[in-house]
Design a protein around this motif. Structure first.
Motif, PDB file in Angstrom:
ATOM      1  N   SER A   1     -27.239  -9.794 -29.926  1.00 55.19           N
ATOM      2  CA  SER A   1     -28.343  -9.609 -28.988  1.00 55.19           C
ATOM      3  C   SER A   1     -27.900  -9.019 -27.648  1.00 55.19           C
ATOM      4  O   SER A   1     -28.734  -8.651 -26.822  1.00 55.19           O
ATOM      5  CB  SER A   1     -29.036 -10.949 -28.722  1.00 55.19           C
ATOM      6  OG  SER A   1     -28.108 -11.895 -28.210  1.00 55.19           O
ATOM      7  N   SER A   2     -26.600  -8.913 -27.430  1.00 59.94           N
ATOM      8  CA  SER A   2     -26.089  -8.444 -26.148  1.00 59.94           C
ATOM      9  C   SER A   2     -26.327  -6.948 -25.965  1.00 59.94           C
ATOM     10  O   SER A   2     -26.252  -6.167 -26.914  1.00 59.94           O
ATOM     11  CB  SER A   2     -24.588  -8.720 -26.048  1.00 59.94           C
ATOM     12  OG  SER A   2     -24.041  -8.142 -24.871  1.00 59.94           O
ATOM     13  N   GLN A   3     -26.567  -6.538 -24.735  1.00 59.97           N
ATOM     14  CA  GLN A   3     -26.796  -5.131 -24.423  1.00 59.97           C
ATOM     15  C   GLN A   3     -25.595  -4.251 -24.768  1.00 59.97           C
ATOM     16  O   GLN A   3     -25.751  -3.054 -25.004  1.00 59.97           O
ATOM     17  CB  GLN A   3     -27.102  -4.973 -22.937  1.00 59.97           C
ATOM     18  CG  GLN A   3     -25.982  -5.446 -22.013  1.00 59.97           C
ATOM     19  CD  GLN A   3     -26.311  -5.328 -20.546  1.00 59.97           C
ATOM     20  OE1 GLN A   3     -26.788  -4.302 -20.096  1.00 59.97           O
ATOM     21  NE2 GLN A   3     -26.077  -6.389 -19.789  1.00 59.97           N
ATOM     22  N   CYS A   4     -24.389  -4.820 -24.807  1.00 62.04           N
ATOM     23  CA  CYS A   4     -23.191  -4.035 -25.071  1.00 62.04           C
ATOM     24  C   CYS A   4     -22.564  -4.348 -26.419  1.00 62.04           C
ATOM     25  O   CYS A   4     -21.403  -4.006 -26.681  1.00 62.04           O
ATOM     26  CB  CYS A   4     -22.175  -4.226 -23.953  1.00 62.04           C
ATOM     27  SG  CYS A   4     -22.663  -3.393 -22.418  1.00 62.04           S
ATOM     28  N   TYR A   5     -23.342  -4.976 -27.300  1.00 63.58           N
ATOM     29  CA  TYR A   5     -22.844  -5.226 -28.655  1.00 63.58           C
ATOM     30  C   TYR A   5     -22.685  -3.921 -29.413  1.00 63.58           C
ATOM     31  O   TYR A   5     -23.495  -2.995 -29.288  1.00 63.58           O
ATOM     32  CB  TYR A   5     -23.807  -6.136 -29.422  1.00 63.58           C
ATOM     33  CG  TYR A   5     -23.415  -6.298 -30.878  1.00 63.58           C
ATOM     34  CD1 TYR A   5     -22.415  -7.175 -31.249  1.00 63.58           C
ATOM     35  CD2 TYR A   5     -24.033  -5.528 -31.866  1.00 63.58           C
ATOM     36  CE1 TYR A   5     -22.034  -7.313 -32.575  1.00 63.58           C
ATOM     37  CE2 TYR A   5     -23.661  -5.671 -33.198  1.00 63.58           C
ATOM     38  CZ  TYR A   5     -22.661  -6.555 -33.546  1.00 63.58           C
ATOM     39  OH  TYR A   5     -22.290  -6.670 -34.857  1.00 63.58           O
ATOM     40  N   GLY A   6     -21.631  -3.846 -30.203  1.00 60.61           N
ATOM     41  CA  GLY A   6     -21.425  -2.689 -31.058  1.00 60.61           C
ATOM     42  C   GLY A   6     -20.145  -2.854 -31.856  1.00 60.61           C
ATOM     43  O   GLY A   6     -19.315  -3.725 -31.549  1.00 60.61           O
ATOM     44  N   PRO A   7     -19.949  -2.019 -32.865  1.00 64.45           N
ATOM     45  CA  PRO A   7     -18.699  -2.056 -33.622  1.00 64.45           C
ATOM     46  C   PRO A   7     -17.557  -1.503 -32.773  1.00 64.45           C
ATOM     47  O   PRO A   7     -17.783  -0.879 -31.731  1.00 64.45           O
ATOM     48  CB  PRO A   7     -18.993  -1.142 -34.815  1.00 64.45           C
ATOM     49  CG  PRO A   7     -19.994  -0.165 -34.269  1.00 64.45           C
ATOM     50  CD  PRO A   7     -20.857  -0.953 -33.319  1.00 64.45           C
ATOM     51  N   ALA A   8     -16.336  -1.712 -33.222  1.00 61.25           N
ATOM     52  CA  ALA A   8     -15.189  -1.121 -32.536  1.00 61.25           C
ATOM     53  C   ALA A   8     -15.225   0.395 -32.710  1.00 61.25           C
ATOM     54  O   ALA A   8     -15.665   0.914 -33.742  1.00 61.25           O
ATOM     55  CB  ALA A   8     -13.887  -1.689 -33.092  1.00 61.25           C
ATOM     56  N   SER A   9     -14.769   1.100 -31.704  1.00 62.10           N
ATOM     57  CA  SER A   9     -14.748   2.560 -31.772  1.00 62.10           C
ATOM     58  C   SER A   9     -13.789   3.032 -32.855  1.00 62.10           C
ATOM     59  O   SER A   9     -12.718   2.456 -33.067  1.00 62.10           O
ATOM     60  CB  SER A   9     -14.322   3.138 -30.417  1.00 62.10           C
ATOM     61  OG  SER A   9     -14.254   4.542 -30.479  1.00 62.10           O
ATOM     62  N   THR A  10     -14.158   4.080 -33.540  1.00 65.82           N
ATOM     63  CA  THR A  10     -13.292   4.675 -34.572  1.00 65.82           C
ATOM     64  C   THR A  10     -12.669   5.972 -34.094  1.00 65.82           C
ATOM     65  O   THR A  10     -11.947   6.620 -34.846  1.00 65.82           O
ATOM     66  CB  THR A  10     -14.096   4.940 -35.861  1.00 65.82           C
ATOM     67  OG1 THR A  10     -15.190   5.809 -35.559  1.00 65.82           O
ATOM     68  CG2 THR A  10     -14.615   3.644 -36.448  1.00 65.82           C
ATOM     69  N   THR A  11     -12.936   6.365 -32.863  1.00 65.04           N
ATOM     70  CA  THR A  11     -12.357   7.581 -32.306  1.00 65.04           C
ATOM     71  C   THR A  11     -11.447   7.216 -31.143  1.00 65.04           C
ATOM     72  O   THR A  11     -11.680   6.232 -30.445  1.00 65.04           O
ATOM     73  CB  THR A  11     -13.442   8.559 -31.821  1.00 65.04           C
ATOM     74  OG1 THR A  11     -14.326   7.871 -30.919  1.00 65.04           O
ATOM     75  CG2 THR A  11     -14.248   9.086 -33.000  1.00 65.04           C
ATOM     76  N   PRO A  12     -10.407   8.008 -30.912  1.00 66.83           N
ATOM     77  CA  PRO A  12      -9.405   7.635 -29.914  1.00 66.83           C
ATOM     78  C   PRO A  12      -9.854   7.892 -28.485  1.00 66.83           C
ATOM     79  O   PRO A  12     -10.800   8.642 -28.233  1.00 66.83           O
ATOM     80  CB  PRO A  12      -8.209   8.526 -30.276  1.00 66.83           C
ATOM     81  CG  PRO A  12      -8.825   9.742 -30.905  1.00 66.83           C
ATOM     82  CD  PRO A  12     -10.023   9.230 -31.659  1.00 66.83           C
ATOM     83  N   TYR A  13      -9.170   7.254 -27.571  1.00 69.92           N
ATOM     84  CA  TYR A  13      -9.315   7.501 -26.148  1.00 69.92           C
ATOM     85  C   TYR A  13      -9.129   8.994 -25.881  1.00 69.92           C
ATOM     86  O   TYR A  13      -8.273   9.622 -26.496  1.00 69.92           O
ATOM     87  CB  TYR A  13      -8.251   6.681 -25.417  1.00 69.92           C
ATOM     88  CG  TYR A  13      -8.067   7.023 -23.956  1.00 69.92           C
ATOM     89  CD1 TYR A  13      -8.843   6.398 -22.993  1.00 69.92           C
ATOM     90  CD2 TYR A  13      -7.116   7.950 -23.562  1.00 69.92           C
ATOM     91  CE1 TYR A  13      -8.670   6.702 -21.646  1.00 69.92           C
ATOM     92  CE2 TYR A  13      -6.948   8.257 -22.223  1.00 69.92           C
ATOM     93  CZ  TYR A  13      -7.715   7.638 -21.274  1.00 69.92           C
ATOM     94  OH  TYR A  13      -7.546   7.940 -19.955  1.00 69.92           O
ATOM     95  N   PRO A  14      -9.901   9.643 -24.999  1.00 65.23           N
ATOM     96  CA  PRO A  14     -10.864   9.044 -24.071  1.00 65.23           C
ATOM     97  C   PRO A  14     -12.318   9.215 -24.494  1.00 65.23           C
ATOM     98  O   PRO A  14     -13.202   9.229 -23.650  1.00 65.23           O
ATOM     99  CB  PRO A  14     -10.590   9.830 -22.796  1.00 65.23           C
ATOM    100  CG  PRO A  14     -10.301  11.218 -23.291  1.00 65.23           C
ATOM    101  CD  PRO A  14      -9.597  11.043 -24.618  1.00 65.23           C
TER     102      PRO A  14
END
Length: 209
Positions: A153-166
């Motif tokens: 329910s959090s505004q910043c919930y999401g899966p881990a990124s699959t693309t590198p920095y940046p």
């Protein structure tokens, strides 16, 4: 999968943008509004070098930040996260004694780490505090965990990124945290030259024994 170290680089880079807001009167004095954001999750109970736990080291470093002070009036708040949410233990105050006492009273928890939820919630707390003041908004994050507890329910919930920095994957929690720090909205990229949180510091508690 984005590694933990790469995720940290993604967040720490935001701490490089510390600048004045355009169109403000130079005669008006700046304030610093600082949230001391401490990880109290289970990983912080692990021993660090020197016979202390990671959490004890984090508390010491937070206390050092307060003791160092600064050239402008500083308003501190103490926030921690553990389980599925975060807690504001001490609201904003210029009384550094109260902040130090609050830091001393904190205890490590034994649950997960809602990192994204806590960072984005801290941005909201900063933006809501004294919006009329000419202030630099800052977060000092004391962290030893990856995000393991942000609720859906959090505004910043999401899966881990699959693309590198940046360039984190759109929709990932890293992408949303980055946007929140820069624009104040997890889904708006914004202009990193004029972020809403002007200083974001990641302070790690040190290596394990």
């Amino acid at each position: 999968m984005m590694t933990y170290k790469v995720m940290l680089r993604l967040l720490v880079v935001l701490g490089t943008f510390v600048m004045a807001r355009p169109g403000t009167a130079s005669a008006q004095q700046y304030e610093d509004h600082v949230i001391l954001l401490l990880d109290r999750s289970a990983s912080m109970a692990l021993p660090a070098a020197g016979g202390l736990t990671r959490f004890q080291v984090a508390v010491q470093r937070a206390q050092a930040v307060v003791a160092a002070g600064g050239s402008t009036p500083r308003h501190y708040a103490v926030v921690s996260f553990n389980g599925a949410s975060y807690i504001m233990h001490r609201g904003f105050t210029t009384n550094t004694t109260l902040i130090q006492v609050t830091l001393n009273s904190l205890q490590v928890g034994m649950e997960s780490a809602p990192v994204a939820h806590a960072i984005c919630g801290s941005v909201d707390e900063l933006l809501a505090y004294r919006p009329q003041a000419l202030a630099r908004k800052r977060i000092a994050l004391f962290l030893a965990s990856e995000d393991t507890g942000t609720p859906t329910s959090s505004q910043c919930y999401g899966p881990a990124s699959t693309t590198p920095y940046p360039t984190p994957t759109p929709g990932s929690w890293q992408y949303k945290v980055r946007n929140k720090l820069v624009s104040g909205d997890p889904n708006t990229v914004g202009n990193p030259q004029f972020p809403v949180v002007q200083d974001f510091d990641m302070l790690m508690p040190g290596p394990l024994e």
